[in-house]
Design a protein around this motif. Structure first.
Motif, PDB file in Angstrom:
ATOM      1  N   GLU A   2       0.850  -1.362  -0.011  1.00 46.67           N
ATOM      2  CA  GLU A   2       0.099  -0.103  -0.187  1.00 46.67           C
ATOM      3  C   GLU A   2       0.999   1.369  -0.057  1.00 46.67           C
ATOM      4  OE1 GLU A   2      -3.421   0.902  -0.112  1.00 46.67           O
ATOM      5  OE2 GLU A   2      -3.567  -1.014  -0.689  1.00 46.67           O
ATOM      6  N   SER A   3       1.867   1.247   0.764  1.00 46.98           N
ATOM      7  CA  SER A   3       2.831   2.229   0.787  1.00 46.98           C
ATOM      8  C   SER A   3       3.758   2.606  -0.616  1.00 46.98           C
ATOM      9  CB  SER A   3       3.633   1.856   2.041  1.00 46.98           C
ATOM     10  OG  SER A   3       5.249   2.572   1.724  1.00 46.98           O
ATOM     11  N   SER A   4       3.767   1.511  -1.251  1.00 46.13           N
ATOM     12  CA  SER A   4       4.488   1.739  -2.312  1.00 46.13           C
ATOM     13  C   SER A   4       3.795   2.287  -3.428  1.00 46.13           C
ATOM     14  CB  SER A   4       5.223   0.508  -2.851  1.00 46.13           C
ATOM     15  OG  SER A   4       4.307  -0.471  -3.353  1.00 46.13           O
ATOM     16  N   LYS A   5       2.287   1.900  -3.447  1.00 42.33           N
ATOM     17  CA  LYS A   5       1.358   2.366  -4.417  1.00 42.33           C
ATOM     18  C   LYS A   5       1.049   3.839  -3.972  1.00 42.33           C
ATOM     19  CE  LYS A   5      -1.801  -1.333  -5.385  1.00 42.33           C
ATOM     20  NZ  LYS A   5      -3.184  -1.784  -5.147  1.00 42.33           N
ATOM     21  N   ALA A   6       0.939   4.231  -2.776  1.00 39.74           N
ATOM     22  CA  ALA A   6       0.864   5.628  -2.437  1.00 39.74           C
ATOM     23  C   ALA A   6       2.061   6.399  -2.842  1.00 39.74           C
ATOM     24  CB  ALA A   6       0.698   5.646  -1.014  1.00 39.74           C
ATOM     25  N   THR A   7       3.176   5.988  -2.883  1.00 43.63           N
ATOM     26  CA  THR A   7       4.562   6.589  -3.034  1.00 43.63           C
ATOM     27  C   THR A   7       4.598   6.717  -4.688  1.00 43.63           C
ATOM     28  OG1 THR A   7       5.525   5.909  -1.212  1.00 43.63           O
ATOM     29  CG2 THR A   7       7.045   6.664  -3.152  1.00 43.63           C
ATOM     30  N   SER A   8       4.101   5.733  -5.319  1.00 44.05           N
ATOM     31  CA  SER A   8       4.099   5.931  -7.015  1.00 44.05           C
ATOM     32  C   SER A   8       3.137   7.042  -7.075  1.00 44.05           C
ATOM     33  CB  SER A   8       3.797   4.552  -7.331  1.00 44.05           C
ATOM     34  OG  SER A   8       3.559   4.429  -8.666  1.00 44.05           O
ATOM     35  N   ALA A   9       1.893   6.750  -6.406  1.00 44.17           N
ATOM     36  CA  ALA A   9       0.935   7.719  -7.087  1.00 44.17           C
ATOM     37  C   ALA A   9       1.337   9.301  -6.646  1.00 44.17           C
ATOM     38  CB  ALA A   9      -0.571   7.586  -6.203  1.00 44.17           C
ATOM     39  N   LEU A  10       1.866   9.301  -5.381  1.00 42.31           N
ATOM     40  CA  LEU A  10       2.321  10.679  -5.366  1.00 42.31           C
ATOM     41  C   LEU A  10       3.372  11.247  -6.168  1.00 42.31           C
ATOM     42  CD1 LEU A  10       2.381  12.985  -3.167  1.00 42.31           C
ATOM     43  CD2 LEU A  10       4.140  11.656  -1.926  1.00 42.31           C
ATOM     44  N   ALA A  11       4.163  10.045  -6.662  1.00 42.32           N
ATOM     45  CA  ALA A  11       5.429  10.578  -7.461  1.00 42.32           C
ATOM     46  C   ALA A  11       4.817  11.032  -8.933  1.00 42.32           C
ATOM     47  CB  ALA A  11       6.291   9.335  -7.937  1.00 42.32           C
ATOM     48  N   LYS A  12       3.763  10.083  -9.289  1.00 46.89           N
ATOM     49  CA  LYS A  12       2.942  10.508 -10.528  1.00 46.89           C
ATOM     50  C   LYS A  12       2.423  11.830 -10.604  1.00 46.89           C
ATOM     51  CE  LYS A  12      -0.511   8.831 -13.835  1.00 46.89           C
ATOM     52  NZ  LYS A  12      -1.705   8.021 -13.879  1.00 46.89           N
ATOM     53  N   ALA A  13       1.881  12.055  -9.245  1.00 47.94           N
ATOM     54  CA  ALA A  13       0.901  13.624  -9.225  1.00 47.94           C
ATOM     55  C   ALA A  13       1.949  14.427  -9.266  1.00 47.94           C
ATOM     56  CB  ALA A  13       0.201  13.480  -7.964  1.00 47.94           C
ATOM     57  N   ARG A  14       2.923  14.284  -8.662  1.00 48.22           N
ATOM     58  CA  ARG A  14       4.408  15.394  -8.914  1.00 48.22           C
ATOM     59  C   ARG A  14       4.602  15.678 -10.168  1.00 48.22           C
ATOM     60  NH1 ARG A  14       7.594  13.795  -3.274  1.00 48.22           N
ATOM     61  NH2 ARG A  14       6.246  14.877  -1.878  1.00 48.22           N
ATOM     62  N   ARG A  15       4.632  14.507 -10.906  1.00 49.50           N
ATOM     63  CA  ARG A  15       5.223  14.659 -12.234  1.00 49.50           C
ATOM     64  C   ARG A  15       4.204  15.449 -13.260  1.00 49.50           C
ATOM     65  NH1 ARG A  15       6.968   9.260 -11.430  1.00 49.50           N
ATOM     66  NH2 ARG A  15       4.961   8.553 -12.668  1.00 49.50           N
ATOM     67  N   GLU A  16       2.926  15.006 -13.015  1.00 48.09           N
ATOM     68  CA  GLU A  16       1.937  15.689 -13.624  1.00 48.09           C
ATOM     69  C   GLU A  16       1.731  17.338 -13.382  1.00 48.09           C
ATOM     70  OE1 GLU A  16      -1.680  13.439 -12.594  1.00 48.09           O
ATOM     71  OE2 GLU A  16      -1.148  11.931 -14.072  1.00 48.09           O
ATOM     72  N   ILE A  17       1.889  17.545 -12.018  1.00 39.99           N
ATOM     73  CA  ILE A  17       1.934  18.987 -11.576  1.00 39.99           C
ATOM     74  C   ILE A  17       2.992  19.568 -12.186  1.00 39.99           C
ATOM     75  CG2 ILE A  17       2.215  20.455  -9.538  1.00 39.99           C
ATOM     76  CD1 ILE A  17       0.662  18.314  -8.014  1.00 39.99           C
ATOM     77  N   ALA A  18       3.994  19.211 -12.155  1.00 41.47           N
ATOM     78  CA  ALA A  18       5.497  19.667 -12.724  1.00 41.47           C
ATOM     79  C   ALA A  18       5.285  20.111 -14.444  1.00 41.47           C
ATOM     80  CB  ALA A  18       6.405  18.740 -12.447  1.00 41.47           C
ATOM     81  N   GLU A  19       4.706  18.925 -14.980  1.00 36.58           N
ATOM     82  CA  GLU A  19       4.239  19.015 -16.290  1.00 36.58           C
ATOM     83  C   GLU A  19       3.042  20.396 -16.695  1.00 36.58           C
ATOM     84  OE1 GLU A  19       4.423  18.471 -20.490  1.00 36.58           O
ATOM     85  OE2 GLU A  19       5.869  17.703 -18.980  1.00 36.58           O
ATOM     86  N   HIS A  20       2.245  20.266 -15.844  1.00 38.84           N
ATOM     87  CA  HIS A  20       1.390  21.334 -15.695  1.00 38.84           C
ATOM     88  C   HIS A  20       1.930  22.736 -15.706  1.00 38.84           C
ATOM     89  CE1 HIS A  20      -2.703  23.060 -15.993  1.00 38.84           C
ATOM     90  NE2 HIS A  20      -2.408  23.413 -14.717  1.00 38.84           N
TER      91      HIS A  20
END
Length: 115
Positions: A2-20
């Protein structure tokens, strides 16, 4: 897991925010460039119009000056003709007319026409 899923989701959200954020920065840069170009174009147009107005004013002033000079030349010819007639005919109203013209010239810095 669960923690790695959350970390992965958080990393993905950060990448999307950075791209935006990069996309927004690019849009801002394009908007600034377009505004700068519009301002430059407007300034050039205004400068051209100002130059055209100044040119028109100068042209009209020159035309007016030439017209006044022509009129002054005609009056000077008339003054000389009056003087010639006075010398030829011996007087009458001609001296008074010449005095009036001389007075006008003195009042208008040597010109018979006051611009």
């Amino acid at each position: 897991p669960e923690s790695s899923k959350a970390t992965s989701a958080l990393a993905k959200a950060r990448r999307e925010i950075a791209e935006h954020l990069r996309n927004l920065e690019a849009k801002v840069a394009r908007a600034q460039e377009e505004a700068s170009q519009s301002y430059s174009s407007l300034l050039t147009t205004l400068e051209r119009r100002r130059d055209n107005v100044i040119e028109e004013i100068c042209s009209r002033a020159l035309t007016q000056r030439q017209l006044l000079k022509s009129q002054d030349d005609e009056l000077e010819k008339a003054e000389k003709e009056i003087a010639r007639l006075e010398n030829h005919q011996g007087g009458s109203l001609l001296p008074a007319m010449i005095r009036v013209m001389e007075s006008i010239r003195q009042t208008h810095d040597g010109s018979l026409i006051h611009p």
